[in-house]
Design an enzyme around this catalytic site. Structure first.
Site, PDB file in Angstrom:
ATOM      1  CB  SER A   7      -0.909   0.028   1.233  1.00 56.16           C
ATOM      2  OG  SER A   7      -1.559   1.281   1.362  1.00 56.16           O
ATOM      3  CE1 TYR A  20      -4.775  -2.825   4.784  1.00 59.51           C
ATOM      4  CE2 TYR A  20      -4.272  -0.498   4.474  1.00 59.51           C
ATOM      5  CZ  TYR A  20      -4.524  -1.751   3.947  1.00 59.51           C
ATOM      6  OH  TYR A  20      -4.526  -1.935   2.584  1.00 59.51           O
TER       7      TYR A  20
END
Length: 248
Positions: free
Chosen positions: A143, A157
């Site tokens: 990400s 996360y």
């Protein structure tokens, strides 16, 4: 297109968004594509049917990668059927967000996030390399948040996604003697069902992106396809950002 003709690819989490686009692109390039799903059986069957109707080969298998040993068992079965696994794409992931003050109330969710986003990636790699010929390819989906977070309530996360980048660099050294390349793709805001549905929030997202639009799953799939293909043989241990410029 047949840049991956004769190759066998294993993709985790292949029924939604980027995962589905990756599965379809690798199949379009000639690879036999096996992908996992957790609950979307009908969607998985439709993807397989579409690939086969286009002349490709695909197989969907139900696997909950949060369960220790589930991926290893499935990979062993796939290797028995196809003889080898040339390409591994670690795409499956979940996102658990929220204030730190409430995290203890949802500890099972946070533990599952670690199991899916980190431990399962390690399990998949360890299992696949037993069946991966020299010159194979491993691509993990990280990400852009590993470099630029941009909003609150994402600490855990983002930590899991940052771990993927570090893991990739280590694996690049470990697998270099076999010419197996290991890379990470780090998407930004991609137009999938994981994006917020609120129009105002979506507009704010777009305004923060230099290219003033969300990315397309197919664009991520194109980058994954390149890293899985023959022209990326001198690229390993790298992370590639695909975010419309938001981290620039």
């Amino acid at each position: 297109m047949s840049t991956l003709k004769g190759k066998t690819a294993f993709v985790t989490g292949g029924t939604r968004g980027m995962g589905a686009a990756i599965v379809k692109r690798l199949a379009a390039e000639g690879a036999n594509v096996i992908f996992t799903y957790v609950s979307s059986e009908q969607t998985a069957e439709n993807i397989v049917k579409g690939i086969k109707e286009s002349g490709g080969e695909s197989l969907a298998i139900k696997v909950d990668s949060s369960i220790k040993g589930a991926l290893e068992k499935s990979i062993d079965q796939i290797a028995l059927k196809y003889g080898k696994i040339d390409i591994l794409v670690n795409n499956a992931a979940i996102s658990v967000k929220g204030p730190l003050e409430t995290a203890s109330e949802r500890i099972d969710e946070y533990d599952r996030q670690i199991n899916v986003n980190i431990r399962a990636v390690s399990e998949a790699v360890r299992s696949v390399i037993k069946y991966m010929p020299d010159g194979g390819r491993i691509v993990s989906i990280g990400s852009v948040g590993a470099k630029r977070i941009g909003s609150p309530y994402m600490s855990d996360y983002i930590a899991t996604k940052a771990a993927i980048g570090a893991y990739t660099r280590g694996l690049a050294w470990d697998l270099a003697p076999r010419n197996i390349t290991v890379n990470t793709v780090e998407p930004g805001a991609i137009d999938t069902d994981m994006l917020p549905g609120d129009d105002a929030v979506r507009e704010a997202f777009i305004n923060a992106i230099p290219l003033k639009r969300f990315g397309k799953p197919e664009e991520v799939a194109g980058l994954v396809n390149f890293l899985a293909g023959p022209e990326s043989s001198y690229i390993t241990g790298s992370s590639f950002t695909i975010d419309g410029g938001i981290s620039a």
